[in-house]
Design a protein around this motif. Structure first.
Motif, mmCIF file in Angstrom:
data_model
loop_
_atom_site.group_PDB
_atom_site.id
_atom_site.type_symbol
_atom_site.label_atom_id
_atom_site.label_comp_id
_atom_site.label_asym_id
_atom_site.label_seq_id
_atom_site.Cartn_x
_atom_site.Cartn_y
_atom_site.Cartn_z
ATOM 1 N N UNK A 294 0.826 -1.217 0.000
ATOM 2 C CA UNK A 294 0.000 0.000 0.000
ATOM 3 C C UNK A 294 0.851 1.255 0.000
ATOM 4 N N UNK A 295 1.887 1.243 0.825
ATOM 5 C CA UNK A 295 2.767 2.410 0.910
ATOM 6 C C UNK A 295 3.467 2.652 -0.414
ATOM 7 N N UNK A 296 3.908 1.557 -1.053
ATOM 8 C CA UNK A 296 4.607 1.702 -2.322
ATOM 9 C C UNK A 296 3.695 2.270 -3.411
ATOM 10 N N UNK A 297 2.395 2.051 -3.260
ATOM 11 C CA UNK A 297 1.423 2.604 -4.210
ATOM 12 C C UNK A 297 1.012 4.025 -3.849
ATOM 13 N N UNK A 298 1.552 4.542 -2.739
ATOM 14 C CA UNK A 298 1.263 5.913 -2.359
ATOM 15 C C UNK A 298 -0.033 6.096 -1.597
ATOM 16 N N UNK A 299 -0.527 5.055 -0.947
ATOM 17 C CA UNK A 299 -1.786 5.143 -0.227
ATOM 18 C C UNK A 299 -1.597 5.746 1.160
ATOM 19 N N UNK A 300 -2.568 6.500 1.589
ATOM 20 C CA UNK A 300 -2.694 6.931 2.983
ATOM 21 C C UNK A 300 -3.287 5.750 3.744
ATOM 22 N N UNK A 413 -10.774 16.883 -0.202
ATOM 23 C CA UNK A 413 -9.797 17.022 -1.278
ATOM 24 C C UNK A 413 -8.432 16.424 -1.038
ATOM 25 N N UNK A 414 -8.328 15.326 -0.281
ATOM 26 C CA UNK A 414 -7.041 14.648 -0.141
ATOM 27 C C UNK A 414 -6.651 14.065 -1.495
ATOM 28 N N UNK A 415 -5.416 14.335 -1.915
ATOM 29 C CA UNK A 415 -5.018 13.955 -3.272
ATOM 30 C C UNK A 415 -4.389 12.567 -3.351
ATOM 31 N N UNK A 416 -4.451 11.788 -2.291
ATOM 32 C CA UNK A 416 -3.938 10.419 -2.302
ATOM 33 C C UNK A 416 -5.076 9.462 -1.975
ATOM 34 N N UNK A 417 -5.023 8.244 -2.489
ATOM 35 C CA UNK A 417 -6.034 7.255 -2.104
ATOM 36 C C UNK A 417 -5.862 6.866 -0.641
ATOM 37 N N UNK A 418 -6.960 6.616 0.035
ATOM 38 C CA UNK A 418 -6.953 6.204 1.439
ATOM 39 C C UNK A 418 -7.338 4.735 1.510
ATOM 40 N N UNK A 419 -6.542 3.956 2.240
ATOM 41 C CA UNK A 419 -6.857 2.546 2.453
ATOM 42 C C UNK A 419 -7.040 2.279 3.943
#
Length: 812
Positions: A294-300, A413-419
C-alpha cells in the motif's frame, strides 16, 4: 568511479561495525525476496556512500546474499554489482553525476547479447535513523538531508548509526523490462526515474512526513475558515469575546493534539522490546506485506484494529515500526491522558478523544479539523471503530464517528487514495480480563491511574503469544465509488454540508471492517483448548480426548476454512496442550488411566473470553452439529436452509461473512463425515451413533452454538408471545430471563451479563423484518417471525427449551 568508493568501503568495513546496528526488513529476507539462485543479483540504491556500501556488504554476508562490492562477470565483461542513483552533496561546488545511466545501459545490452541471461535488480534502501525531520528546520540542510555530504554523513553515522533501517524490496526482472521496451538511453532513463520515485516513497513510508512546528500547526488550524466560524458561533452562544472563544479552541487543541517525537519512539522501542520479552513467548505477525504494498502505491493508511486491551496501543505501533514503517498517530481515549502515561503516549503519536462530542460544537469542529489536517499532511492514523475494549471477547458493534470524519476528510480534497487496514489483535492472556466480568455484572469501571500501571507491572509474567494479523485492506475511494458513484460531487460542499448518503454508507463500511477483522482471526492453543473444555459439563477431558478434538478443529479450519486470512497455531497438538499447562491456563491430574486436562471454576469463566475471540469461526459448524443432534436425520438442503435462516442474525451479531455460503456449508459437512461425526443415511445425514466417539465430538462442537441459540430463543419467544413490547421492556425482560436461565442451568458465560447483545439482536430482527414498530413505537412480531422461532426452539435441548417456555408463559 566506484572503485575508490569500494576501496573506502572495505577500509570502513570493520571500524563501522560497533557504530552500526541495523533493522532489516522484510523478515525473513530470503523467503520474502524469493530470489533465483541461478541468476545474478544486482543492487540499486539511492546515494553513493562508502558507509552505505560497507553496511550493505556486512548485511549481505550475514544473509547469504551476493557481496555488493564484488563485480559480476558476464562473458568477457565485468559489471559493478551495485548501481547508485546519485552522488552525495558536496561542501562546495556542484555535484557530479553517477555512472547509473551507463551502468543501466550496459546491463540492458548484456541481456540482448545473451538470451539466457536474466539479472535480478534488487532495490535496497539504507536509512540512517527514522527521524522524519521538521518543516522549515535548519537540520534539513544538514543531518536530515536525503543525500548528505561526507561531513554531514559522519555526524549521521555517529548519532543515528545504531538506529539504521535497511529495507530490501522485491527484485525486478531486467529480462521482463527489455521484453516490454526498446533497449536505449530513454529506457534506462525511465528505469532510473522509477527507481528514484521508489526510494522517495520508501523513505516517506519509514519516517512519515516532516513534522510541523506545534505552535505553527495550531495557528494554521485556528486560521482555517471552519474553525473561525466555529469560534464565532461559540462566542455568540456563550456571550463571550472572540478572543476568549479562540483561547478555548486553543486549549482544546492542546488537549487533543499529539506531540510526536522520534526520540520517544527510540526509547519506547527499547522499552517495549524488553517488555515483550517479559510478557510474551513471542509475537506472531501475519500479512505484513500488505502494508508495504500500500505504501509503495502511495496510499494513505488508516489502521482499524479490534480492541481487546490497553496493550493494543503499544503492540500495534511497535509491530508497524518493526515492519519498517512510520508508526501511526493514534486516537486514544481521554481516560488515558493521565501523568506520566499521557505524556509518553502523546509524544509517541497519540491524540486524545473524548467519549462523546454531544452538545459541544466547538470541540467537534476542533477535533474534525485536526483529524483532517493529519490526513492532508499524509500521516498514517489508527483508531478503534469499536470505541472501547470488548468485555466479552467478541467484536463490539462499531461506532461510526471516526469513520465518518475520515470520509469527510477525503471529501475535502485529499489527493492520495486512502486505504483502511483492518487488524485482528489476539492474545493468549489479556491483562485486564479479570476485571471485565465484574464490570459486566454491574461494577463500575475503575479509572485509569499511575497506581494501576504499577499494579500491572508487579504482576508481569509470561502471557504466551501475541498475534497481529493484518486483514484485507479496503480502498476507501473504491468503496465510495461502489456505494455512491457520484460521491466526488459532495466534495464541493464538504465544509458546509453533510451528504445525505454519509451515515448509511459509513454504517455499511463499518460492518465491512468488522467482517474483515474477523476474517483475519488468529487461532491459538488457548482459544482452541478453551473451545474444547468449555463444551464439557465438568470442564475437563482426558488428554487423548482433548488431542482428538483439537486435531479435528485444526483439520476443520484447514480443509473447510472460514477464510484464507485465518491463521492456525504452529506445532503439534501435544505442544499446544503443554503450552497451555505451562501458562497455567489448565490444570493436569493423573490417575491410572492417564492425564486429565481440566479448568478451575475461575479459569472456566475467564477462558470463555478467549473462546469468544474466535467463536465466529465455529458458529455455523456448531449449528450444523446442533441440528443433526436434535433431529434424527436431515438432508443437506434442510441443513443449508437452517443456516441461511439464522445467517442474517449471525451476520449482525458476529459479523459473519462468507464469499461462498453454500459451498462452505458443504465443505464443513464433508469434514464432519470425514471425521466420522456424521453418517450418511440414504439422501440424508444423521449424527454418529451414541456408542461412537464421533457422537461425543459432535456434542462438543454443537456446544459452541448453545449460548447464541438460547439468547435467540429468549428474545424470539418473548416477541412471539408478548408483543407488542417497548424496546426497553423487551431488552429488560430478555436480560432477566437469560439471567434465570444461567442460574438454573449453571451457565457461566460473560455474554449473559452483556445487555448490549440483546440490543444488537433486536436491531438485527428489525432490519431483517422479523419485527416492526407500531404507532406507539412498540415492537410487534411479523408473520415471518414464527418460522424462525420454531426453528430456533427446535435446536434447543429439551430441558433448556422447557425452562424458556415456562418462564415466558409466566409473563402472561
Amino acid at each position: 568511479m566506484l572503485k575508490p568508493m569500494t576501496w573506502l568501503a572495505k577500509v570502513l568495513y570493520w571500524p563501522l561495525k560497533p557504530l552500526v546496528r541495523c533493522k532489516i526488513v522484510p523478515e525473513p529476507v530470503a523467503e520474502n525476496l524469493a530470489l533465483d539462485p541461478k541468476q545474478p543479483v544486482f543492487y540499486i540504491s539511492r546515494t553513493a556512500s562508502a558507509s552505505d556500501l560497507a553496511t550493505l556488504a556486512r548485511i549481505c554476508h550475514k544473509l547469504g546474499l551476493p557481496d555488493p562490492m564484488e563485480p559480476v562477470l558476464i562473458g568477457n565483461q565485468s559489471l559493478s554489482r551495485i548501481i547508485f542513483l546519485e552522488q552525495p552533496r558536496v561542501l562546495w561546488g556542484s555535484r557530479a553525476s553517477t555512472d547509473a545511466l551507463q551502468q543501466g545501459l550496459a546491463l540492458l545490452q548484456a541481456h540482448l547479447q545473451d538470451p539466457h541471461f536474466s539479472a535480478q535488480l534488487l532495490p535496497v534502501s539504507v536509512l540512517w535513523g527514522r527521524a522524519p525531520g521538521k518543516e522549515n528546520s535548519v537540520k534539513s540542510m544538514l543531518g536530515e538531508s536525503e543525500s548528505p555530504s561526507w561531513l554531514a554523513k559522519l555526524f549521521i553515522v555517529l548519532i543515528s548509526g545504531r538506529h539504521t533501517l535497511v529495507r530490501f524490496s522485491k527484485a525486478v526482472s531486467v529480462r521482463q523490462i527489455i521484453e516490454n521496451s526498446t533497449v536505449n538511453e530513454e529506457t534506462a532513463h525511465k528505469l532510473l526515474r522509477v527507481a528514484r520515485f521508489h526510494f522517495y516513497r520508501q523513505r516517506l513510508a519509514a519516517t512519515g512526513p516532516k513534522l510541523p512546528n506545534r505552535a505553527a500547526l495550531f495557528n494554521s488550524l485556528l486560521a482555517s475558515d471552519v474553525l473561525k466560524k466555529a469560534i464565532e458561533d461559540e462566542a455568540k452562544s456563550k456571550k463571550i469575546s472572540i478572543k476568549e472563544a479562540r483561547a478555548e479552541a486553543l486549549k482544546l487543541l492542546e488537549e487533543i493534539a499529539a506531540d510526536y517525537r522520534e526520540s520517544t519512539l527510540r526509547v519506547g522501542d527499547r522499552f517495549l522490546g524488553w517488555l515483550w520479552k517479559k510478557l510474551y513467548s513471542g509475537l506472531k505477525i501475519n500479512n505484513g506485506q500488505v502494508l508495504t504494498d500500500l505504501v509503495q502505491k502511495g496510499h494513505e493508511i488508516v489502521y482499524v484494529p479490534c480492541h481487546r486491551s490497553h496493550m493494543d496501543y503499544l503492540l500495534l505501533s511497535y509491530v508497524i515500526y518493526h515492519q519498517g514503517l512510520a508508526p501511526p498517530h493514534i486516537a486514544a481515549g481521554i481516560n488515558l491522558n493521565f501523568w506520566p502515561v499521557g505524556t509518553f503516549f502523546r509524544r509517541g503519536g497519540a491524540f486524545f478523544i473524548r467519549r462523546s462530542f454531544s452538545g459541544d460544537k466547538l470541540y467537534s469542529a476542533v477535533f474534525r479539523e485536526y483529524l483532517s489536517k493529519l490526513f492532508s499532511k499524509g500521516y498514517p492514523v489508527k483508531y478503534y471503530s469499536e470505541g472501547g475494549r470488548s468485555r466479552t471477547g467478541r467484536l463490539l458493534q462499531p461506532k461510526t464517528g471516526m469513520l465518518a470524519m475520515t470520509v469527510q476528510a477525503l471529501l475535502r480534497g485529499i489527493d492520495r487514495p486512502i486505504s483502511l487496514v483492518p487488524v485482528y489483535l489476539g492474545y493468549e492472556h489479556v491483562m485486564e480480563v479479570n476485571t471485565y466480568l465484574t464490570e459486566l455484572k454491574g461494577s463500575s469501571k475503575k479509572k485509569e491511574s499511575i497506581g494501576g500501571v504499577f499494579s500491572a507491572v508487579r504482576k508481569l509474567r509470561d502471557y504466551g503469544y501475541g498475534y497481529v494479523n493484518f486483514g484485507q485492506p479496503i480502498s476507501l475511494n473504491s468503496f465510495l465509488t461502489q456505494q455512491v458513484p457520484d460521491w466526488r460531487a459532495a466534495a464541493e460542499t464538504a465544509d458546509t454540508q453533510k451528504p445525505v448518503w454519509l451515515n448509511p454508507t459509513v454504517a455499511t463500511l463499518s460492518t465491512v471492517i468488522m467482517q474483515r477483522i474477523n476474517q483475519a482471526a488468529a487461532l491459538n492453543s488457548i482459544n482452541l483448548i478453551a473451545t474444547c473444555l468449555l463444551a464439557t459439563r465438568q470442564h475437563s477431558l482426558t488428554r487423548q480426548e482433548l488431542t482428538t478434538q483439537l486435531e479435528f478443529y485444526r483439520n476443520l479450519q484447514h480443509y473447510a476454512p472460514y477464510h484464507s486470512g485465518v491463521t492456525l497455531p504452529e506445532g503439534s497438538v501435544s505442544q499446544w496442550i503443554d503450552h497451555a499447562i505451562r501458562l497455567k491456563k489448565v490444570e493436569v491430574s493423573q490417575d491410572s488411566f492417564g492425564q486429565i486436562i481440566q479448568l478451575t471454576p475461575e479459569n472456566a469463566i475467564l477462558l470463555s473470553y478467549y473462546r469468544n475471540n474466535v467463536c465466529h469461526l465455529f458458529m455455523l459448524p456448531a449449528i450444523l452439529a446442533t441440528a443433526l443432534l436434535q433431529h434424527s436425520e436431515l438432508s443437506k438442503v434442510q441443513l443449508i436452509n437452517i443456516c441461511q435462516l439464522l445467517q442474517p442474525l449471525l451476520q449482525h451479531e458476529l459479523f459473519l461473512q462468507l464469499d461462498q455460503f453454500n459451498a462452505y456449508i458443504e465443505q464443513v459437512l464433508a469434514q464432519l463425515q470425514q471425521h466420522q461425526l456424521v453418517e450418511t443415511k440414504g439422501q440424508s445425514l444423521q449424527a454418529a451413533s451414541v456408542q461412537q466417539v464421533g457422537h461425543f465430538m459432535l456434542e462438543l462442537l454443537a456446544f459452541n452454538a448453545q449460548d447464541v441459540l438460547q439468547r435467540y430463543a429468549v428474545v424470539l419467544n418473548l416477541l412471539q408471545l408478548h408483543s407488542p413490547l417497548t424496546r426497553a421492556e423487551l431488552e429488560q425482560q430478555s436480560h432477566e430471563l437469560a439471567q434465570r436461565l444461567s442460574t438454573l442451568h449453571g451457565i457461566s458465560s460473560p455474554e449473559y451479563h452483556d445487555k448490549q447483545l440483546f440490543a444488537t439482536l433486536i436491531n438485527a430482527l428489525r432490519e431483517a423484518g422479523y419485527c416492526h414498530s407500531n404507532e406507539q413505537n412498540e415492537l410487534e412480531a411479523t408473520a415471518i417471525l414464527l418460522p424462525l422461532q420454531q426453528t430456533v426452539n427446535g435446536l434447543l435441548r429439551a430441558d433448556v427449551l422447557q425452562t424458556v417456555l415456562s418462564i415466558v408463559k409466566k409473563k402472561d
